[in-house]
Design a protein around this motif. Structure first.
Motif, PDB file in Angstrom:
ATOM      1  N   GLU A 258       0.731  -1.281  -0.188  1.00 56.93           N
ATOM      2  CA  GLU A 258      -0.059  -0.018  -0.021  1.00 56.93           C
ATOM      3  C   GLU A 258       0.714   1.417  -0.038  1.00 56.93           C
ATOM      4  OE1 GLU A 258      -2.971   0.800  -0.591  1.00 56.93           O
ATOM      5  OE2 GLU A 258      -3.394  -1.359  -0.980  1.00 56.93           O
ATOM      6  N   ASN A 259       2.050   1.228   0.702  1.00 50.92           N
ATOM      7  CA  ASN A 259       2.825   2.310   0.805  1.00 50.92           C
ATOM      8  C   ASN A 259       3.585   2.556  -0.538  1.00 50.92           C
ATOM      9  OD1 ASN A 259       3.958   4.371   2.535  1.00 50.92           O
ATOM     10  ND2 ASN A 259       5.836   3.118   2.888  1.00 50.92           N
ATOM     11  N   GLU A 260       4.163   1.504  -0.918  1.00 50.99           N
ATOM     12  CA  GLU A 260       4.488   1.401  -2.424  1.00 50.99           C
ATOM     13  C   GLU A 260       3.675   2.167  -3.191  1.00 50.99           C
ATOM     14  OE1 GLU A 260       7.031   1.176  -4.268  1.00 50.99           O
ATOM     15  OE2 GLU A 260       6.698   0.951  -6.024  1.00 50.99           O
ATOM     16  N   ARG A 261       2.194   1.731  -3.199  1.00 47.76           N
ATOM     17  CA  ARG A 261       1.218   2.576  -4.228  1.00 47.76           C
ATOM     18  C   ARG A 261       1.295   3.748  -4.115  1.00 47.76           C
ATOM     19  NH1 ARG A 261      -4.561   1.019  -5.557  1.00 47.76           N
ATOM     20  NH2 ARG A 261      -4.586  -0.377  -3.748  1.00 47.76           N
ATOM     21  N   LYS A 262       1.322   4.444  -2.759  1.00 43.26           N
ATOM     22  CA  LYS A 262       0.926   5.989  -2.813  1.00 43.26           C
ATOM     23  C   LYS A 262       2.346   6.429  -3.006  1.00 43.26           C
ATOM     24  CE  LYS A 262      -1.605   5.703   1.611  1.00 43.26           C
ATOM     25  NZ  LYS A 262      -1.469   5.071   2.709  1.00 43.26           N
ATOM     26  N   GLU A 263       3.504   5.788  -2.528  1.00 40.93           N
ATOM     27  CA  GLU A 263       4.752   6.493  -3.041  1.00 40.93           C
ATOM     28  C   GLU A 263       4.920   6.729  -4.436  1.00 40.93           C
ATOM     29  OE1 GLU A 263       8.174   5.018  -0.918  1.00 40.93           O
ATOM     30  OE2 GLU A 263       7.508   5.547   0.860  1.00 40.93           O
ATOM     31  N   ALA A 264       4.985   5.714  -5.152  1.00 43.47           N
ATOM     32  CA  ALA A 264       4.861   5.354  -6.508  1.00 43.47           C
ATOM     33  C   ALA A 264       4.187   6.476  -7.237  1.00 43.47           C
ATOM     34  CB  ALA A 264       4.631   4.176  -7.075  1.00 43.47           C
ATOM     35  N   LEU A 265       2.581   6.465  -7.161  1.00 42.30           N
ATOM     36  CA  LEU A 265       1.843   7.359  -7.573  1.00 42.30           C
ATOM     37  C   LEU A 265       2.346   8.856  -7.507  1.00 42.30           C
ATOM     38  CD1 LEU A 265      -1.596   5.832  -7.047  1.00 42.30           C
ATOM     39  CD2 LEU A 265      -0.212   5.881  -8.994  1.00 42.30           C
ATOM     40  N   ALA A 266       2.643   8.997  -6.100  1.00 38.65           N
ATOM     41  CA  ALA A 266       3.039  10.449  -5.820  1.00 38.65           C
ATOM     42  C   ALA A 266       4.511  10.989  -6.736  1.00 38.65           C
ATOM     43  CB  ALA A 266       3.635  10.576  -4.393  1.00 38.65           C
ATOM     44  N   ALA A 267       5.279  10.089  -6.972  1.00 37.80           N
ATOM     45  CA  ALA A 267       6.314  10.010  -7.655  1.00 37.80           C
ATOM     46  C   ALA A 267       6.244  10.476  -9.102  1.00 37.80           C
ATOM     47  CB  ALA A 267       7.399   8.946  -7.687  1.00 37.80           C
ATOM     48  N   LEU A 268       4.927   9.585  -9.525  1.00 39.78           N
ATOM     49  CA  LEU A 268       4.733   9.740 -10.758  1.00 39.78           C
ATOM     50  C   LEU A 268       4.147  11.158 -11.277  1.00 39.78           C
ATOM     51  CD1 LEU A 268       4.250   8.025 -13.662  1.00 39.78           C
ATOM     52  CD2 LEU A 268       1.938   7.494 -12.827  1.00 39.78           C
ATOM     53  N   ASN A 269       3.475  11.630 -10.100  1.00 42.70           N
ATOM     54  CA  ASN A 269       3.071  13.094 -10.284  1.00 42.70           C
ATOM     55  C   ASN A 269       4.058  14.016 -10.690  1.00 42.70           C
ATOM     56  OD1 ASN A 269       0.316  13.719 -10.219  1.00 42.70           O
ATOM     57  ND2 ASN A 269       0.442  14.113  -7.919  1.00 42.70           N
ATOM     58  N   ASP A 270       5.255  13.567 -10.414  1.00 44.63           N
ATOM     59  CA  ASP A 270       6.548  14.723 -10.312  1.00 44.63           C
ATOM     60  C   ASP A 270       7.084  14.824 -11.841  1.00 44.63           C
ATOM     61  OD1 ASP A 270       5.735  15.829  -7.970  1.00 44.63           O
ATOM     62  OD2 ASP A 270       7.244  14.585  -6.996  1.00 44.63           O
ATOM     63  N   VAL A 271       6.606  13.214 -12.564  1.00 50.45           N
ATOM     64  CA  VAL A 271       7.327  13.216 -13.792  1.00 50.45           C
ATOM     65  C   VAL A 271       6.960  14.047 -14.992  1.00 50.45           C
ATOM     66  CG1 VAL A 271       7.598  11.537 -15.709  1.00 50.45           C
ATOM     67  CG2 VAL A 271       7.809  10.588 -13.359  1.00 50.45           C
ATOM     68  N   ARG A 272       8.088  14.722 -15.486  1.00 51.09           N
ATOM     69  CA  ARG A 272       7.748  15.616 -16.336  1.00 51.09           C
ATOM     70  C   ARG A 272       8.321  15.247 -17.920  1.00 51.09           C
ATOM     71  NH1 ARG A 272       4.922  16.798 -13.774  1.00 51.09           N
ATOM     72  NH2 ARG A 272       4.746  18.625 -12.074  1.00 51.09           N
TER      73      ARG A 272
END
Lengths: 344, 845
Positions: A9-23
């Motif tokens: 679950e933690n991984e899901r949150k972190e990964a999605l958060a990281a994806l947000n910053d991808v440019r």
């Protein structure tokens, strides 16, 4: 909730958060490797399933699957967003000035006189007329005598003639000699023909007068051809050439080779008959001369005037082209100035 | 012919028709009104006007007939006078500078007041002091201390003539106070007289046509009865030597006349009709000519008497004797020949018959006794004399169109009457009338069905009879036949079948062309003829236009010098036969052209000033005289010309490549393919106009079609080309027409895929590409469907004098897919053949 589940679950949150910053596409690829690659936590969870107690495996497996799917679909969305943004940038950078002139193509054109001539010929062809041509250098007999103008006939004054150094040979002043040629070829058949061609007259070369110009002669010969037939035929021509509502009128005139003779006027197409500089305030434009073929001409052509009759008409292509485009100087046509010709 | 309305109205009532309607009637009977000049009358208020109006209308309130009662000196100016004037309602003092009023200055109240044309303040008239016709409005002004607000008018101010020396003095019976427009307002019809209607170059003739078309009565003036007695025959004798040249000659005489001014109304009419009034004697002959159409001539009898040494003069009409000359009224001395008819006396020629009088025997201001000639002359003879002497003559213009001898009688009576009325004097008893050859006035018969079958209109014989009678024919209608005797006023009606056609014209004209129905041709359509000549010509135009070339239309007339410019030495070869023009318009148009190339180079030269890139063509005949043949051959030529850049410079292509030989060749190839001309080939050729190394002949089989190439540098120097290089072609368009194929077989498309491969062969530099390609085709056989040259390479590694030609070969069969082995077989055949025929070496990749 097991630790495993919590980690995922933690991984899901972190990964999605990281994806947000991808440019960029590069960052996206790095993210994919980090979160969906072989050594990513999710994939690791799958390969570690075997190490778990059997009763935990289904649950952890389900959770891992759910996280993987969530990350994959988020990746797909992000990837599409980036592609769109990239395309947008490319399209913007490729923008051109659409108001710049197009690539120049050299277009060919018919000469305006040949355009008019072609139209006139086509109209008469549509009306069932043949086209007949005859020489530009003629004998005095064909140009005058056979057309009911014996030597010293006053009507010869109507044409200023170029003579050649050969006795009895001249440059035809009109297309009418062709009448005799075609009659002699066709007699006693019916004739319904037009005779286009260049004619020459001894004139001063000015804005208003030419030494060479194109004429079209109309000739109909048969049994029982009447003045009314002539009127109908020429009205048909005018309707096709100037529009079906074009008003015309015939007024008496004189030509030695026709009797009765007439001139046909068409309502001025520039001002609609109101009077303008083209029609010189009269509302009418003279477009052709015509008449019933003179018995003498029929006879010279080999037709018995007791049995046959016919009508003839003649029009100037230069003149009608001149009026049509309001050309002020008739010499423009044969000067062939490219700046003039390009306008057609 | 300028015809004042007031004059026409002497012979016919037209008051219920306005000017526009009258002009319409005139035009529709063949008296085309080319313009209408208003001289006082208002422009009709129709919605639509079919005629061009000019001139001036006189306001009824502002222009009046007035009388000058007294002419007084101006207190401050010698050159001005003050007139006491009565305008019908009041007396005023008017200022004027008219010299023709000076004689009345200071004479007190005039016993006989002077009638004048008076314009009030605010009148719009022509400014007498400005050249031409400039409208101005009469304003109040103070001239040398005297106030002036109105004026007595000159002819120029009223638009009657350009006379502005003095003011108009009207005839004594002019009614004071009457609006001037009602007294003498007029309109002048400018009528174009057709060559067969010289009878209508007269006021009576015009009135007769109007009477016929509007069904009105024509009032013919009688003139005085011809004087009886033998007094004249004692004073002059008359002989006609050649009746065929002079069918009639009449003489009458008035003695003790005075060459005084004619009445004002006569002067005004003459002015409006375009003739200057001179004096009563001259005016009487001119007036009668304009009235009747018959030119008259007046001799001064005393001068004839003197020439005859005091004896009675003998008037003889005869042809001139060789060597005779005559000084005419216009001051020129003309050599006469034995075909020219003259009026002579015992001392020699007096006048050129029917054309112009001699200066020695004409009337003058001193003339007392007038011998008046009214005659008729052979129109062909007059025409011949006119064309030989080229003198402008109103009488000659009329007589050369045929004047009926019967008119002499009427004209003589009228002119004698005018002479007496305007010049005073006394009639000498008797006339001399030699009428040796009266014409036979044709009698023509018509049947109703002839009218219907010729005109296509249901015109009854009764209606036809009415029309012809109104035109003066004597008609007899019986047993379904109308016979009409031509009136003795015209010579244009023929006999027999031709006469029928003449009458048909008269009937149709007066019945109204407008009323004849419009019908569609009902006769059988002649069989269509396929016109390959014309169709191919148009196809050539279409193809060349589609290739971006501009069509042109060229003059036929040129000069040998101009055509010689296409030769390096520019030398005119006197042996070249031309159609030579006897009366050329200018020194650079003396012959009909023989060369399409020369035309094309001139067109390129002219246009190279305007465009850096040109591509033109022209189709037209050249004229090639043939020994022993009356008329030249007219051979159709296609000329193509290109000059300068391949395209116009643009923002994309700032410096386009110049054209070269292959640009023109490409055009010709596309054209000939488009015309489906078989077996086209190109050979190196020599032609003086072209660069020896850049000139080719184009053939179809062995038939030459023409030459083309880049211009020879020496030829190029003869022109001022501003776009280079110049390429031109001249093709035999007759051959293009003959060889072009309208029907041809198409090539089917194969359903199997083609195989494409490239080969390059090294051959000697001089090997012609066409030969190489032909050999490839030959060796490749029918499976080799296309050979396309895509590169030519020259380089050190090939060695000197060598070139590498790279071809793309396309193999294809219609029945199967070809294999690599098939390709190899064909390729090997091609390579072997090229090696054998040209020593070609396959260039390794």
């Amino acid at each position: 909730m097991t630790d495993r589940e919590a980690q995922l679950e933690n991984e899901r949150k972190e990964a999605l958060a990281a994806l947000n910053d991808v440019r960029t596409a590069e960052e996206l690829e790095a993210w994919r490797i980090a979160h969906l690659g072989k050594s990513s936590p999710v994939m690791q969870a799958f390969s570690d399933l075997g190490k778990l107690p059997p009763e935990e495996r289904p649950l952890v497996g389900r959770v891992a699957n759910a996280v993987k799917q969530a990350l994959e679909s988020a990746y797909a969305v992000k990837s599409e967003q980036l592609r769109q943004a990239e395309l947008e940038r490319t399209l913007t950078s490729e923008r051109i000035d659409v108001t710049l002139p197009g690539r120049a193509v050299q277009r060919g054109r018919l000469h305006p006189l040949n355009q008019t001539l072609r139209e006139v010929c086509q109209i008469f062809r549509d009306m069932g007329f043949q086209i007949y041509r005859s020489p530009e250098v003629e004998t005095d007999d064909f140009n005058f005598t056979y057309l009911n103008m014996p030597p010293y006939h006053p009507a010869r004054d109507m044409w200023d003639t170029f003579y050649t150094e050969k006795e009895g040979v001249l440059l035809r002043t009109h297309t009418s000699p062709g009448q005799i040629h075609i009659m002699r070829e066709r007699a006693p058949e019916n004739i319904r023909a037009i005779l286009p061609g260049t004619t020459m007259r001894y004139e001063q070369l000015t804005a208003r007068s030419e030494i060479e110009f194109i004429q079209v002669e109309v000739l109909v010969v048969g049994k029982g051809i009447t003045f009314a037939d002539m009127k109908g035929t020429l009205n048909d021509f005018a309707a096709r050439a100037f529009g079906k509502d074009a008003r015309t009128r015939l007024r008496p005139s004189y030509f030695p080779f026709t009797e009765p003779s007439a001139e046909m006027d068409v309502e001025c197409f520039v001002c609609g008959g109101q009077g303008c500089s083209v029609c010189k305030g009269t509302g009418w434009l003279e477009i052709l001369g015509c008449g019933m073929v003179h018995p003498t001409v029929l006879e010279f052509g080999g037709y018995d005037p007791q049995v046959f009759s016919g009508f003839a008409a003649g029009m100037g292509i230069d003149r009608s082209t001149l009026m049509r485009y309001r050309v002020e100087d008739i010499r423009y046509f044969r000067n062939n100035d490219i700046r003039f010709l390009e306008q057609f | 012919m300028k015809a004042p309305l007031s004059w026409i109205k002497d012979y016919i009532d037209l008051d219920d028709l306005n000017i526009e309607q009258i002009a319409h009637h005139l035009t529709m009977v063949g008296l085309e009104v080319e313009g209408i000049r208003l001289v006082g009358l208002p422009k009709p208020e129709d919605e639509r006007h079919e005629f061009n109006y000019e001139g001036i209308s006189w306001d009824r309130e502002k222009f009046l007939v007035a009388e000058v009662l007294e002419v007084m000196p101006h207190p401050n100016a010698d050159r001005l006078v003050l007139c006491r004037l009565n305008d019908g309602s009041q007396e005023l003092t008017i200022l004027t500078g008219a010299p023709n009023l000076y004689p009345y200055k200071g004479k007190g109240t005039l016993a006989q007041p002077l009638k004048v044309a008076y314009a009030r303040e605010g009148a719009i008239l022509y400014d007498g002091h400005q050249p031409g016709q400039v409208l101005t409005k009469l304003k109040r002004a103070v001239i040398r201390g005297v106030e002036s607000f109105s004026m007595i008018c000159s002819e120029k101010e009223l638009g009657i003539s350009d006379e502005h020396e003095g003011v108009i003095i009207l005839d004594a019976d002019a009614p004071v106070g009457k609006p001037l427009v009602d007294y003498m307002g007029d309109a002048v019809f400018d009528i174009s007289i057709l060559p067969n209607m010289v009878r209508d170059a007269s006021m009576i003739g015009i009135a007769r046509e109007l009477a016929a078309v509007t069904r009105r009565e024509l009032r013919l003036p009688e003139g005085i009865p011809l004087p009886q007695g033998d007094a004249l025959s004692k004073r002059v004798s008359l002989e006609v030597h050649k009746p065929e040249l002079n069918p009639r000659f009449m003489l009458g005489m008035v003695e003790n006349v005075q060459a005084q001014p004619s009445p004002y109304w006569v002067q005004r009419r003459l002015n409006l009709a375009g003739m200057r009034p001179i004096d009563a004697l001259v005016d009487a002959t001119n007036y009668t000519m304009l009235e009747t159409g018959e030119p008259l001539h007046a001799f001064d009898y005393d001068l004839l008497l003197r020439r005859a040494g005091g004896n009675a003069p003998s008037i003889i009409t005869r042809t001139a004797q060789p060597g005779e000359t005559l000084t005419l009224l216009d001051g020129t001395t003309q050599p006469l020949d034995e075909n020219m008819e003259v009026v002579a006396d015992s001392a020699g020629p007096l006048s050129l018959a029917g054309i112009m009088g001699g200066v020695e025997s004409g009337i003058s201001a001193q003339t007392r006794d007038v011998l008046l000639e009214a005659a008729s002359w052979n129109f062909i003879n007059i025409r011949q004399t006119l064309s030989k002497l080229k003198i402008p003559s109103e009488a000659g213009w009329r007589f050369s169109r045929g004047i009926h001898p019967a008119l002499a009688d009427q004209a003589l009576r009228l002119c004698l009457q005018r002479l007496l009325a305007w010049g005073g004097g006394r009639l000498v008893e008797g006339v001399l009338d030699a009428y040796p050859l009266p014409p036979q006035d044709p009698v023509v018969t018509l049947k109703e069905e002839e009218i219907i079958s010729h005109l296509g209109a249901e015109i009854s014989l009764e209606e036809a009879e009415g029309i012809l009678e109104r035109l003066g024919f004597e008609c007899l209608l019986q047993e379904g036949k109308l016979s009409a005797k031509t009136p003795p006023i015209r010579l244009d009606i023929g006999e027999g079948l031709i006469g029928k056609a003449s009458l048909m014209e008269e009937i149709a004209r007066i019945y109204g062309y407008e009323r004849i129905p419009s019908k569609r041709l009902a006769t059988e359509l002649p069989a269509p003829v396929f016109d390959k000549q014309l169709d191919t010509e148009e196809k050539i135009r279409d193809i060349l236009v589609s290739l971006g070339l501009q069509d042109t239309v060229a003059y036929r007339q040129t000069s040998p010098q101009r055509e010689a410019c296409i030769l390096p030495d520019q030398a005119v070869d006197p042996g070249v036969a031309y159609v030579r023009i006897k009366n050329p318009i200018s020194s650079d148009r003396t012959v009909l052209r023989r060369s399409g190339l020369a035309t094309m180079l001139e067109l390129l030269e002219y246009n190279s000033k305007f465009r850096p890139s040109l591509a033109l063509f022209e189709i037209g005949p050249v004229f090639l005289p043939v020994e022993g043949q009356l008329l030249p051959n007219e051979a159709l030529r296609l000329s193509v010309g290109m000059a300068g850049l391949r395209e116009m410079p643009t923002w994309q292509t700032k410096t386009p490549e110049p054209r070269d030989f292959y640009d023109l060749k490409g055009i010709l190839e596309a054209l000939l393919r488009g015309l489906h001309i078989p077996e086209v080939s190109y050979r190196p050729a020599e032609h003086p106009t072209f660069h020896p190394g850049k000139c080719a002949q184009v053939l179809s089989g062995e038939q030459a079609l023409g030459v083309f190439g880049e211009l020879h540098p020496m030829v190029q120097e003869h022109y001022e080309f501003e776009a280079l290089p110049v390429l031109a072609a001249e093709l035999d368009a007759d051959q293009l027409v003959a060889l072009s194929r309208v029907e041809f077989e198409h090539e089917p498309l194969s359903p199997y895929p083609p195989m494409v491969e490239d080969i390059a062969v090294i051959v000697a530099e001089e090997t012609p590409a066409a030969a190489l390609e032909a050999a490839i085709h030959q060796a490749g056989g029918k499976l080799l469907v296309d050979v396309h040259l895509f590169d030519i390479y020259r380089g050190e590694q090939l060695g000197p004098g060598k070139k590498s030609m790279a071809y793309q070969l396309t193999y294809q069969a219609y029945d199967r897919t070809l294999t690599d082995k098939d390709a190899e077989t064909i390729r090997n055949r091609v390579v072997r053949a090229l090696a054998r025929e040209f020593g070609a070496v396959l260039r390794s990749a």
